[in-house]
Design an enzyme around this catalytic site. Structure first.
Site, PDB file in Angstrom:
ATOM      1  N   ASP A 147       0.867 -91.476  80.718  1.00 13.15           N
ATOM      2  CA  ASP A 147       1.783 -92.414  80.069  1.00 13.15           C
ATOM      3  C   ASP A 147       2.916 -92.753  81.029  1.00 13.15           C
ATOM      4  O   ASP A 147       3.616 -91.862  81.502  1.00 13.15           O
ATOM      5  CB  ASP A 147       2.332 -91.808  78.776  1.00 13.15           C
ATOM      6  CG  ASP A 147       2.939 -92.869  77.867  1.00 13.15           C
ATOM      7  OD1 ASP A 147       2.562 -94.054  77.994  1.00 13.15           O
ATOM      8  OD2 ASP A 147       3.781 -92.518  77.021  1.00 13.15           O
ATOM      9  N   TYR A 149       6.377 -95.415  82.002  1.00 15.26           N
ATOM     10  CA  TYR A 149       7.705 -95.609  81.416  1.00 15.26           C
ATOM     11  C   TYR A 149       8.229 -96.972  81.865  1.00 15.26           C
ATOM     12  O   TYR A 149       9.363 -97.099  82.281  1.00 15.26           O
ATOM     13  CB  TYR A 149       8.598 -94.462  81.924  1.00 15.26           C
ATOM     14  CG  TYR A 149       9.822 -94.122  81.123  1.00 15.26           C
ATOM     15  CD1 TYR A 149       9.785 -94.008  79.747  1.00 15.26           C
ATOM     16  CD2 TYR A 149      11.037 -93.871  81.778  1.00 15.26           C
ATOM     17  CE1 TYR A 149      10.925 -93.662  79.025  1.00 15.26           C
ATOM     18  CE2 TYR A 149      12.168 -93.517  81.063  1.00 15.26           C
ATOM     19  CZ  TYR A 149      12.103 -93.420  79.686  1.00 15.26           C
ATOM     20  OH  TYR A 149      13.229 -93.061  78.980  1.00 15.26           O
ATOM     21  N   HIS A 154      13.798-100.040  77.056  1.00 17.57           N
ATOM     22  CA  HIS A 154      13.631 -98.759  76.357  1.00 17.57           C
ATOM     23  C   HIS A 154      14.247 -97.630  77.182  1.00 17.57           C
ATOM     24  O   HIS A 154      15.010 -96.812  76.670  1.00 17.57           O
ATOM     25  CB  HIS A 154      12.141 -98.492  76.121  1.00 17.57           C
ATOM     26  CG  HIS A 154      11.824 -97.107  75.632  1.00 17.57           C
ATOM     27  ND1 HIS A 154      11.970 -96.734  74.309  1.00 17.57           N
ATOM     28  CD2 HIS A 154      11.371 -96.012  76.290  1.00 17.57           C
ATOM     29  CE1 HIS A 154      11.616 -95.461  74.181  1.00 17.57           C
ATOM     30  NE2 HIS A 154      11.255 -94.995  75.357  1.00 17.57           N
ATOM     31  N   ARG A 163      21.771 -89.349  77.869  1.00 19.56           N
ATOM     32  CA  ARG A 163      22.734 -89.173  78.968  1.00 19.56           C
ATOM     33  C   ARG A 163      23.658 -90.376  78.998  1.00 19.56           C
ATOM     34  O   ARG A 163      23.464 -91.313  79.779  1.00 19.56           O
ATOM     35  CB  ARG A 163      21.992 -89.090  80.316  1.00 19.56           C
ATOM     36  CG  ARG A 163      21.028 -87.917  80.477  1.00 19.56           C
ATOM     37  CD  ARG A 163      20.271 -88.021  81.811  1.00 19.56           C
ATOM     38  NE  ARG A 163      19.518 -89.267  81.898  1.00 19.56           N
ATOM     39  CZ  ARG A 163      18.291 -89.442  81.419  1.00 19.56           C
ATOM     40  NH1 ARG A 163      17.663 -88.424  80.856  1.00 19.56           N
ATOM     41  NH2 ARG A 163      17.695 -90.606  81.488  1.00 19.56           N
ATOM     42  N   GLU A 219       5.958 -95.133  69.307  1.00 18.03           N
ATOM     43  CA  GLU A 219       6.312 -95.929  70.481  1.00 18.03           C
ATOM     44  C   GLU A 219       5.304 -97.053  70.628  1.00 18.03           C
ATOM     45  O   GLU A 219       4.089 -96.814  70.660  1.00 18.03           O
ATOM     46  CB  GLU A 219       6.337 -95.064  71.756  1.00 18.03           C
ATOM     47  CG  GLU A 219       7.513 -94.104  71.786  1.00 18.03           C
ATOM     48  CD  GLU A 219       7.692 -93.376  73.119  1.00 18.03           C
ATOM     49  OE1 GLU A 219       6.726 -93.349  73.919  1.00 18.03           O
ATOM     50  OE2 GLU A 219       8.794 -92.846  73.349  1.00 18.03           O
ATOM     51  N   GLU A 221       3.305 -99.432  72.653  1.00 20.21           N
ATOM     52  CA  GLU A 221       2.875 -99.493  74.052  1.00 20.21           C
ATOM     53  C   GLU A 221       1.578-100.289  74.179  1.00 20.21           C
ATOM     54  O   GLU A 221       0.871-100.508  73.206  1.00 20.21           O
ATOM     55  CB  GLU A 221       2.628 -98.073  74.613  1.00 20.21           C
ATOM     56  CG  GLU A 221       3.854 -97.180  74.529  1.00 20.21           C
ATOM     57  CD  GLU A 221       3.771 -95.931  75.396  1.00 20.21           C
ATOM     58  OE1 GLU A 221       2.991 -95.926  76.370  1.00 20.21           O
ATOM     59  OE2 GLU A 221       4.497 -94.962  75.089  1.00 20.21           O
ATOM     60  N   ASP A 253       2.300 -94.164  70.966  1.00 16.42           N
ATOM     61  CA  ASP A 253       2.599 -92.835  71.509  1.00 16.42           C
ATOM     62  C   ASP A 253       3.554 -92.140  70.534  1.00 16.42           C
ATOM     63  O   ASP A 253       4.771 -92.143  70.725  1.00 16.42           O
ATOM     64  CB  ASP A 253       3.229 -93.012  72.902  1.00 16.42           C
ATOM     65  CG  ASP A 253       3.662 -91.690  73.517  1.00 16.42           C
ATOM     66  OD1 ASP A 253       3.138 -90.640  73.117  1.00 16.42           O
ATOM     67  OD2 ASP A 253       4.544 -91.729  74.401  1.00 16.42           O
ATOM     68  N   ARG A 257      11.010 -86.576  68.312  1.00 19.30           N
ATOM     69  CA  ARG A 257      12.241 -86.710  69.112  1.00 19.30           C
ATOM     70  C   ARG A 257      13.057 -85.421  69.178  1.00 19.30           C
ATOM     71  O   ARG A 257      13.705 -85.144  70.197  1.00 19.30           O
ATOM     72  CB  ARG A 257      13.108 -87.835  68.545  1.00 19.30           C
ATOM     73  CG  ARG A 257      12.461 -89.195  68.556  1.00 19.30           C
ATOM     74  CD  ARG A 257      12.083 -89.632  69.943  1.00 19.30           C
ATOM     75  NE  ARG A 257      11.517 -90.984  69.933  1.00 19.30           N
ATOM     76  CZ  ARG A 257      10.857 -91.504  70.962  1.00 19.30           C
ATOM     77  NH1 ARG A 257      10.663 -90.790  72.073  1.00 19.30           N
ATOM     78  NH2 ARG A 257      10.374 -92.719  70.894  1.00 19.30           N
ATOM     79  N   GLN A 260      11.295 -83.200  71.575  1.00 24.07           N
ATOM     80  CA  GLN A 260      11.437 -83.784  72.924  1.00 24.07           C
ATOM     81  C   GLN A 260      12.806 -83.473  73.528  1.00 24.07           C
ATOM     82  O   GLN A 260      12.904 -83.099  74.702  1.00 24.07           O
ATOM     83  CB  GLN A 260      11.235 -85.301  72.819  1.00 24.07           C
ATOM     84  CG  GLN A 260      11.223 -86.032  74.157  1.00 24.07           C
ATOM     85  CD  GLN A 260      11.007 -87.541  73.990  1.00 24.07           C
ATOM     86  OE1 GLN A 260      10.838 -88.039  72.878  1.00 24.07           O
ATOM     87  NE2 GLN A 260      11.006 -88.264  75.085  1.00 24.07           N
ATOM     88  N   LYS A 273       4.716 -84.977  72.387  1.00 25.86           N
ATOM     89  CA  LYS A 273       3.847 -86.150  72.497  1.00 25.86           C
ATOM     90  C   LYS A 273       2.366 -85.833  72.309  1.00 25.86           C
ATOM     91  O   LYS A 273       1.572 -86.733  72.088  1.00 25.86           O
ATOM     92  CB  LYS A 273       4.004 -86.757  73.902  1.00 25.86           C
ATOM     93  CG  LYS A 273       5.421 -87.105  74.301  1.00 25.86           C
ATOM     94  CD  LYS A 273       5.790 -88.469  73.792  1.00 25.86           C
ATOM     95  CE  LYS A 273       7.053 -88.977  74.471  1.00 25.86           C
ATOM     96  NZ  LYS A 273       7.318 -90.369  74.098  1.00 25.86           N
ATOM     97  N   THR A 277      -2.040 -89.564  69.525  1.00 24.01           N
ATOM     98  CA  THR A 277      -1.829 -90.876  70.139  1.00 24.01           C
ATOM     99  C   THR A 277      -2.887 -91.780  69.520  1.00 24.01           C
ATOM    100  O   THR A 277      -4.040 -91.378  69.398  1.00 24.01           O
ATOM    101  CB  THR A 277      -2.033 -90.824  71.669  1.00 24.01           C
ATOM    102  OG1 THR A 277      -1.168 -89.828  72.219  1.00 24.01           O
ATOM    103  CG2 THR A 277      -1.743 -92.164  72.324  1.00 24.01           C
ATOM    104  N   THR A 379       7.105 -97.518  76.363  1.00 22.71           N
ATOM    105  CA  THR A 379       7.544 -98.302  75.205  1.00 22.71           C
ATOM    106  C   THR A 379       8.028 -99.685  75.617  1.00 22.71           C
ATOM    107  O   THR A 379       8.868 -99.807  76.510  1.00 22.71           O
ATOM    108  CB  THR A 379       8.673 -97.553  74.478  1.00 22.71           C
ATOM    109  OG1 THR A 379       8.234 -96.222  74.243  1.00 22.71           O
ATOM    110  CG2 THR A 379       9.013 -98.211  73.170  1.00 22.71           C
ATOM    111  N   GLU A 393      15.451 -96.251  69.050  1.00 24.48           N
ATOM    112  CA  GLU A 393      16.288 -97.368  69.497  1.00 24.48           C
ATOM    113  C   GLU A 393      16.829 -98.171  68.312  1.00 24.48           C
ATOM    114  O   GLU A 393      18.013 -98.481  68.256  1.00 24.48           O
ATOM    115  CB  GLU A 393      15.473 -98.286  70.412  1.00 24.48           C
ATOM    116  CG  GLU A 393      15.103 -97.636  71.726  1.00 24.48           C
ATOM    117  CD  GLU A 393      13.902 -98.299  72.347  1.00 24.48           C
ATOM    118  OE1 GLU A 393      14.084 -99.279  73.080  1.00 24.48           O
ATOM    119  OE2 GLU A 393      12.752 -97.844  72.101  1.00 24.48           O
TER     120      GLU A 393
HETATM  121 MN    MN Z   1       5.455 -93.188  75.647  1.00 30.54          MN
END
Ligand code: MN
Length: 447
Positions: A147, A149, A154, A163, A219, A221, A253, A257, A260, A273, A277, A379, A393
């Site tokens: 997977d 990114y 996203h 962060r 997610e 995708e 996906d 959270r 994660q 994850k 899927t 995503t 989001e």
């Molecule tokens: Mn993903």
């Protein structure tokens, strides 16, 4: 480079005026007009027979081995399709390379189009099945799943949540970031899975606990399936990468959270994850997507891709425009007959990296990709705040609930929620094609 035999080239099979003798293929709103002809593996619902390759056309699907037995397809193609039955997936067709796939597409158009000669409508009728009478399975055996990114909107929004001062890490604009996913828990549209259990730690707690995920998310995708593989130690140049891509599917996906947030440093996602899927069952081939290719460019303020990720074909046509959307239907909505509610939409052409770049990067260290490997795009959120491709989001990290048409609210997914991904390709003067739905439903956690 692009030649007349490239999967990027447009020919008579993309002609928007092309119609089929099968009426439902000509319906304005079908995802599967004769210009699409996506491939999948299916059998009669409730039967124990082997899954066989089919192509979707209108509201029907054509049994490709049966069609080949009627001499509708070249012998070379028929032999490979028969091998797909034995292997339980399209892998032999994927491994055969783009020229054979193009032969299949051209032969199918020849017998399915309105002006097909001979008595093809009468003969092929016996090989057609209503899609509603079929059970679809994964289109191929997926040996490995990676997977990426490649959704920068996203990555930026989620990075801010995790962060605040440092949303995009310095490597993002140079390296197509990815992690190695889990192939065993990939299911096809219709998949139902239990809410995962996991280890989580609340910010105000000293120690972690273990229990059902409380922040379950999806997610949005796009997935790419590898056609031709590469030998270990032999990278795939960016100019050859398109020839290694077989086709695209929609990919959800599912993400825990809370799990994660606690587990992801320093090695990336793991159990957050790997529990499920979901992909759509019909593979839309790269040939079918040719009219929807777009140029790829980098904003002048961003670093240009390093030379191994840059080339004329990728610049000219590396991107694919797919109108993507997420729909949510809660158990309450289902019980009262309320249709799924659209939460957002975005365009896959906004991806920060193309699939050719992702594939080239993946193989650049000598890693061997195999036919049937799955590459997730990451995503695909759009640039606007209401275009988030995940609940993380859209709800600002769970702080701002969404209100649904029946008054129900959601920050994250609840048991009984069904999420549907939708993808359609539209362009001026082109026949619209679609992916068919990618649906998954959350079941209660194992007690
Ligand atoms: Mn993903």
């Amino acid at each position: 480079m692009m030649t007349s035999t490239s999967s990027l080239s447009i020919d008579h099979t993309h002609d928007p005026a092309l119609r089929s003798w099968l009426a439902s293929a000509n319906a304005a709103d079908t995802d599967f007009p004769i210009q699409n002809l996506p491939l999948g593996m299916a059998r009669a619902v409730g039967s124990a027979e082997a899954f066989r390759p089919f192509t979707a056309v209108g509201d029907q699907a054509l049994d490709l081995v049966a069609a080949a037995d009627m001499a509708a397809l070249p012998q070379e193609v028929a032999t490979v399709l028969q091998a797909c039955v034995g292997q339980g997936g399209l892998n032999p067709l994927m491994a055969a390379g783009p020229a054979l796939g193009r032969q299949l597409r051209h032969a199918l158009v020849a017998v399915l189009e309105e002006k097909a000669g001979g008595d093809w409508p009468a003969r092929l009728h016996a090989a057609l099945r209503p899609q509603a009478s079929l059970e679809l399975t994964l289109p191929c055996r997926i040996g490995d799943y990676t997977d990426f990114y490649a959704g920068i909107h996203h990555a930026t929004t989620v990075g801010k949540l995790f962060r605040p001062d440092n949303p995009l890490l310095p490597n993002y604009k140079w390296v197509p970031i990815g992690y190695h996913g889990r192939a065993s828990s990939i299911g096809v549209s219709g998949q139902q899975f239990r809410r995962p259990l996991g280890q989580t730690k609340a910010p105000d707690s000293e120690t972690p606990g273990f229990g059902p995920c409380k922040r379950l998310d999806y997610e949005l995708e796009v997935g790419a399936l590898v056609g031709l593989g590469n030998a270990q130690g032999v990278p795939v140049g960016i100019e050859q990468a398109e020839a290694h891509l077989f086709g695209l599917v929609l990919l959800n996906d599912w993400s825990a959270r809370d799990v994660q947030a606690w587990e992801y440093q320093p090695l990336g996602p793991f159990l957050a994850k790997s529990f499920a899927t979901t992909i759509s069952p019909w593979v839309v081939t790269m040939e079918a997507l040719a009219p929807f290719r777009r140029s790829f460019s980098r904003h002048a303020d961003d670093p240009q891709p390093l030379p191994y990720l840059d080339g004329p074909a990728n610049r000219a046509q590396g991107a694919v425009s797919i109108q993507l959307a997420v729909h949510l239907q809660t158990a309450g909505m289902r019980e009262t007959g309320l249709a799924p509610h659209r939460l957002m939409q975005s365009d896959f052409a906004d991806a920060y990296w193309t699939f050719a770049q992702m594939l080239t990067h993946h193989a650049s260290n000598g890693c061997n990709l195999q036919s049937g490997d799955l590459l997730g795009s990451g995503t695909q959120s759009g640039p606007q705040p209401d275009q988030g491709g995940s609940l993380l989001e859209l709800t600002h990290g769970g702080k701002q609930a969404l209100t649904l048409p029946n008054g129900e609210q959601r920050t994250f997914l609840q048991d009984g929620d069904s999420v549907t991904l939708v993808g359609v390709c539209e362009a001026p003067g082109r026949r619209r094609i679609g992916f068919g739905p990618c649906v998954g439903t959350v079941l209660p956690a194992q007690s």
